[in-house]
Write an enzyme that holds these catalytic residues in place. Sequence first.
Site, PDB file in Angstrom:
ATOM      1  N   HIS A   1       0.704  -1.259  -0.010  1.00 50.65           N
ATOM      2  CA  HIS A   1      -0.017  -0.072   0.121  1.00 50.65           C
ATOM      3  C   HIS A   1       0.901   1.203  -0.234  1.00 50.65           C
ATOM      4  O   HIS A   1       0.505   2.357  -0.568  1.00 50.65           O
ATOM      5  CB  HIS A   1      -1.099   0.200   1.057  1.00 50.65           C
TER       6      HIS A   1
ATOM      7  N   ARG B   1     -12.257  -9.861 -10.640  1.00 52.20           N
ATOM      8  CA  ARG B   1     -11.032  -9.697 -11.460  1.00 52.20           C
ATOM      9  C   ARG B   1     -10.185 -10.739 -11.630  1.00 52.20           C
ATOM     10  O   ARG B   1     -10.160 -11.859 -11.577  1.00 52.20           O
ATOM     11  CB  ARG B   1     -10.356  -8.363 -10.510  1.00 52.20           C
ATOM     12  N   ARG B   2      -9.039 -10.373 -12.376  1.00 56.38           N
ATOM     13  CA  ARG B   2      -7.760 -11.130 -12.911  1.00 56.38           C
ATOM     14  C   ARG B   2      -8.202 -12.668 -13.240  1.00 56.38           C
ATOM     15  O   ARG B   2      -8.200 -13.812 -12.918  1.00 56.38           O
ATOM     16  CB  ARG B   2      -7.110 -11.521 -11.506  1.00 56.38           C
TER      17      ARG B   2
ATOM     18  N   TYR C   1       1.639   5.049  -2.615  1.00 53.52           N
ATOM     19  CA  TYR C   1       2.003   6.665  -2.308  1.00 53.52           C
ATOM     20  C   TYR C   1       3.187   7.059  -2.949  1.00 53.52           C
ATOM     21  O   TYR C   1       3.500   8.201  -3.431  1.00 53.52           O
ATOM     22  CB  TYR C   1       1.838   6.988  -0.983  1.00 53.52           C
TER      23      TYR C   1
ATOM     24  N   HIS D   1     -11.198   0.929  -9.329  1.00 50.28           N
ATOM     25  CA  HIS D   1     -10.498   1.928  -8.485  1.00 50.28           C
ATOM     26  C   HIS D   1      -9.115   2.358  -8.960  1.00 50.28           C
ATOM     27  O   HIS D   1      -8.716   3.604  -9.097  1.00 50.28           O
ATOM     28  CB  HIS D   1     -10.675   1.345  -6.988  1.00 50.28           C
ATOM     29  N   PHE D   2      -8.422   1.432  -9.117  1.00 53.86           N
ATOM     30  CA  PHE D   2      -7.062   1.688  -9.385  1.00 53.86           C
ATOM     31  C   PHE D   2      -6.801   2.336 -10.586  1.00 53.86           C
ATOM     32  O   PHE D   2      -5.692   2.896 -10.909  1.00 53.86           O
ATOM     33  CB  PHE D   2      -5.801   0.555  -8.572  1.00 53.86           C
ATOM     34  N   HIS D   3      -7.508   1.937 -11.726  1.00 53.25           N
ATOM     35  CA  HIS D   3      -7.240   2.873 -12.936  1.00 53.25           C
ATOM     36  C   HIS D   3      -7.590   4.357 -12.650  1.00 53.25           C
ATOM     37  O   HIS D   3      -7.322   5.057 -13.700  1.00 53.25           O
ATOM     38  CB  HIS D   3      -7.910   2.297 -13.988  1.00 53.25           C
TER      39      HIS D   3
HETATM   40 FE1  HAS Z   1      -6.333   2.082  -3.229  1.00 55.17          FE
HETATM   41  C1  HAS Z   1      -6.604  -1.466  -3.567  1.00 55.17           C
HETATM   42  C2  HAS Z   1      -8.050   2.023  -0.344  1.00 55.17           C
HETATM   43  C3  HAS Z   1      -5.625   5.443  -2.733  1.00 55.17           C
HETATM   44  C4  HAS Z   1      -4.003   2.132  -5.845  1.00 55.17           C
HETATM   45  N1  HAS Z   1      -5.491   0.665  -4.430  1.00 55.17           N
HETATM   46  C5  HAS Z   1      -5.765  -0.601  -4.406  1.00 55.17           C
HETATM   47  C6  HAS Z   1      -5.208  -1.369  -5.527  1.00 55.17           C
HETATM   48  C7  HAS Z   1      -4.441  -0.326  -6.056  1.00 55.17           C
HETATM   49  C8  HAS Z   1      -4.545   0.770  -5.629  1.00 55.17           C
HETATM   50  C9  HAS Z   1      -3.374  -0.586  -7.269  1.00 55.17           C
HETATM   51  O1  HAS Z   1      -8.804   0.177   1.679  1.00 55.17           O
HETATM   52  C10 HAS Z   1      -5.297  -2.825  -5.647  1.00 55.17           C
HETATM   53  C11 HAS Z   1      -3.963  -3.856  -5.176  1.00 55.17           C
HETATM   54  C12 HAS Z   1      -4.348  -5.109  -5.695  1.00 55.17           C
HETATM   55  O2  HAS Z   1      -3.807  -5.528  -6.552  1.00 55.17           O
HETATM   56  O3  HAS Z   1      -4.891  -5.937  -4.928  1.00 55.17           O
HETATM   57  N2  HAS Z   1      -6.770   3.602  -1.711  1.00 55.17           N
HETATM   58  C13 HAS Z   1      -7.550   3.296  -0.731  1.00 55.17           C
HETATM   59  C14 HAS Z   1      -7.694   4.627  -0.337  1.00 55.17           C
HETATM   60  C15 HAS Z   1      -6.980   5.631  -0.697  1.00 55.17           C
HETATM   61  C16 HAS Z   1      -6.536   4.859  -1.967  1.00 55.17           C
HETATM   62  C17 HAS Z   1      -8.430   4.762   1.121  1.00 55.17           C
HETATM   63  N3  HAS Z   1      -4.983   3.410  -4.252  1.00 55.17           N
HETATM   64  C18 HAS Z   1      -4.961   4.919  -3.855  1.00 55.17           C
HETATM   65  C19 HAS Z   1      -3.886   5.318  -4.832  1.00 55.17           C
HETATM   66  C20 HAS Z   1      -3.316   4.554  -5.785  1.00 55.17           C
HETATM   67  C21 HAS Z   1      -4.200   3.133  -5.164  1.00 55.17           C
HETATM   68  C22 HAS Z   1      -3.457   6.923  -4.666  1.00 55.17           C
HETATM   69  C23 HAS Z   1      -2.264   4.666  -6.739  1.00 55.17           C
HETATM   70  C24 HAS Z   1      -1.741   5.643  -7.084  1.00 55.17           C
HETATM   71  N4  HAS Z   1      -7.261   0.609  -2.133  1.00 55.17           N
HETATM   72  C25 HAS Z   1      -7.720   0.969  -0.880  1.00 55.17           C
HETATM   73  C26 HAS Z   1      -8.138  -0.211  -0.387  1.00 55.17           C
HETATM   74  C27 HAS Z   1      -7.673  -1.318  -1.329  1.00 55.17           C
HETATM   75  C28 HAS Z   1      -7.096  -0.799  -2.387  1.00 55.17           C
HETATM   76  C29 HAS Z   1      -8.922  -0.624   0.916  1.00 55.17           C
HETATM   77  C30 HAS Z   1      -7.693  -3.064  -1.274  1.00 55.17           C
HETATM   78  C31 HAS Z   1      -9.063  -3.303  -1.400  1.00 55.17           C
HETATM   79  C32 HAS Z   1      -9.191  -5.043  -1.422  1.00 55.17           C
HETATM   80  O4  HAS Z   1     -10.130  -5.436  -1.136  1.00 55.17           O
HETATM   81  O5  HAS Z   1      -8.327  -5.355  -2.117  1.00 55.17           O
HETATM   82  C33 HAS Z   1      -6.995   7.071  -0.538  1.00 55.17           C
HETATM   83  O6  HAS Z   1      -5.330   7.248  -0.442  1.00 55.17           O
HETATM   84  C34 HAS Z   1      -7.639   7.960  -1.254  1.00 55.17           C
HETATM   85  C35 HAS Z   1      -7.733   9.427  -0.861  1.00 55.17           C
HETATM   86  C36 HAS Z   1      -8.128  10.160  -1.999  1.00 55.17           C
HETATM   87  C37 HAS Z   1      -9.082  11.329  -1.981  1.00 55.17           C
HETATM   88  C38 HAS Z   1      -9.242  12.106  -3.444  1.00 55.17           C
HETATM   89  C39 HAS Z   1      -8.678  13.526  -3.050  1.00 55.17           C
HETATM   90  C40 HAS Z   1      -9.014  14.229  -4.389  1.00 55.17           C
HETATM   91  C41 HAS Z   1      -8.217  14.968  -5.076  1.00 55.17           C
HETATM   92  C42 HAS Z   1      -8.566  15.648  -6.417  1.00 55.17           C
HETATM   93  C43 HAS Z   1      -9.192  17.142  -6.208  1.00 55.17           C
HETATM   94  C44 HAS Z   1      -9.626  17.507  -7.515  1.00 55.17           C
HETATM   95  C45 HAS Z   1      -9.419  18.607  -7.909  1.00 55.17           C
HETATM   96  C46 HAS Z   1      -9.670  19.466  -9.472  1.00 55.17           C
HETATM   97  C47 HAS Z   1      -8.925  19.912  -6.781  1.00 55.17           C
HETATM   98  C48 HAS Z   1      -9.748  11.495  -0.918  1.00 55.17           C
HETATM   99  C49 HAS Z   1      -6.908  15.515  -4.469  1.00 55.17           C
HETATM  100  C50 HAS Z   1     -10.960  19.380  -9.737  1.00 55.17           C
HETATM  101  C51 HAS Z   1     -10.891  19.972 -11.071  1.00 55.17           C
HETATM  102  C52 HAS Z   1     -11.942  19.455 -12.037  1.00 55.17           C
HETATM  103  C53 HAS Z   1     -11.971  20.012 -13.239  1.00 55.17           C
HETATM  104  C54 HAS Z   1     -13.290  19.319 -11.558  1.00 55.17           C
END
Ligand code: HAS
Length: 588
Positions: free
Chosen positions: A228, A445-446, A232, A382-384
């Site tokens: 995990h 998946r997979r 980051y 999610h991860f894409h």
């Molecule tokens: Fe995740 C599984 C929870 C972030 C990647 N994640 C994965 C896997 C990958 C992955 C590759 O809790 C699969 C692994 C595998 O092969 O089994 N993930 C989270 C949580 C976050 C999170 C809580 N993941 C990421 C990021 C990744 C990533 C970043 C890659 C870079 N994830 C999980 C969990 C699993 C999981 C479980 C396991 C599930 C399972 O059962 O297997 C947090 O860090 C997310 C926080 C993000 C936010 C979004 C903030 C929004 C922003 C954009 C603002 C936009 C603006 C612009 C200002 C709260 C900053 C607006 C503009 C306009 C034009 C409208």
Amino acid sequence: MPGALPGNGGIKISTSLKRLIYWELGIPVTLLIIGIYHGLMQTIYRSGVIHASNFAKLDYYQGLTLHGVINAVVLTTFFAVAFGYATVVFYLKREPNKAIAWTSFWLMTIGTVLAAVAMLSGKASVLYTFYPPLKAHPLFYIGTAMLIVGSWLPLYDFSRLYVQWKKENPEVKTPLAVLVTIVNFVIWFVCTLAVAYEVLVLILPWAFGWTTTINVTLARTLFWFFGHALVYFWLLPAYIMFYTILPKLAGGKLYSDLAGRIAAFAFLIYSVPVGVHHQFSDPSITKGIKMFQGLLTFGVAIPSFITAFTIAASLEYAGRRRGAKGLLGFFGKLPYLDPNRFLFAYLISGLFLFIFGGLTGIVNASYQLNNVIHNTAWLPGHFHMTVAGPVFLGIIGMSTYLFSKLSGKPIFLPKLNVIIPYLWVIGILIFSTGLSWGGLIGEPRRTNLGLTYLDPKNELFTPEWVPTTMLALAGGIIMTLAALFFFIVFFGTVFSKQREEAVLELPVSEALHDEKRIPLFDTFKPWLVTMAVVIAIAYTPAILDSLRNPGPGAPRFTPDNPTPALNNKTPSTSKPNLDVKTVSVLKK
Ligand code: HAS
């Protein structure tokens, strides 16, 4: 020069460093051609367009392994190192130690070649997570270990340059980009210690046949200690771009410099001790630990919420400076299609996707909801929107940018370049909608669905998954088209003629609120200690559980055979492979 960005004056760097950055960008982008091809093939197999276990002599799981390892591990690691050098050198105006930098490069490159040989020969189709009891050829593990060790070395040099600079500038705030780069490489070093132990102590002796069985739970727990935090390590280079580059390109300023520092240190504390949220469904680890790491996972979302508000405020400031009126009028005034600020297009597209990537991540983190989506197509959905969203777009946009600046070559087809990220966003939105919807109705998946569930002639045919996989296929085709355009622009730039002075130059955002230096947010020690304490609290019980409840221990399996593999041999067919030693283990 078409495709030039508003800059701050570049700096001249040594030819050796320039070459290093070229190669560290060029090698993974070239491999990405294979990675992208296998991404498209996934959508084709899964939608049942073909009903085969292989295509062009490459097997489904071999392709999926190549896709995951190249796109998610090789591309991201090489880029983090290259971009790390670019930021540290640009802001601190100091050259790194060339011997260390090139040793790191060669370790990473040779490691990648070894792992590629194992994957391409079909002896390492174990996916990027390489969970035991699936066993790959030892070369795969040796190659991966070399890639990781190679990527450790820059941390030493970044820290050395930072300490030198700090001695000369004790009262000056460390540039945000440098601070986040060092935080990122510390996270990487700490988390990869676990996977290094998993590979060197548990997996390699077992893969060579020196030990008969492996503790699967312990291996998975060590993998996710790394796995995990790994996400980051992928994300933070993009965060550096959001905080230090995007506001400038938008025509504004960074709303708060301090917010970026707080977010960085929060990542340092929370990135590692959350890996058990990938193991909510695993036996052996008790539910109290799962609950605790689930709660910490909500903690790791906080720095991203801070980022969302800070960057949104920075964009609002930029829009108003450009004459925007009303509550949301600023969105209409941003330079979305300006070829001279093409990085803006890449970064805003990534941020937009991350809204959905973040929301789906929070669903995953919820212990109960995770039961619904675990191991379903929801996960790649999610991860894409995370790794193939802000991370991938940041990487390809910045690779083109750095290459152009460092070579003095103009961007090839600048108008095409600026639409690539939007095309990618459309593709991902369609693709991830298909996957997320499919996941919610049980699509795994997979899995090569075309062999069974998506073959109308098969008794397992599941018509509900036809629209979901067709959506994913449509999205996949659009993404492939966007990637094709990217390759045209990138390699077109590489092979064009030099027109300007070659310099290292990054756009630098001024801070709107340049808060006075707070020593706590300009030093690493207290944060490193807190990091160690939180990891110890979160992981000691998880590791103890893995040792206490290890299960019977697993022999080696290869992906093509449901029976254990013979000592030191990879079975070639689906004949049973039981040898005497393995049978006795199974009987126990
Ligand atoms: Fe995740 C599984 C929870 C972030 C990647 N994640 C994965 C896997 C990958 C992955 C590759 O809790 C699969 C692994 C595998 O092969 O089994 N993930 C989270 C949580 C976050 C999170 C809580 N993941 C990421 C990021 C990744 C990533 C970043 C890659 C870079 N994830 C999980 C969990 C699993 C999981 C479980 C396991 C599930 C399972 O059962 O297997 C947090 O860090 C997310 C926080 C993000 C936010 C979004 C903030 C929004 C922003 C954009 C603002 C936009 C603006 C612009 C200002 C709260 C900053 C607006 C503009 C306009 C034009 C409208």
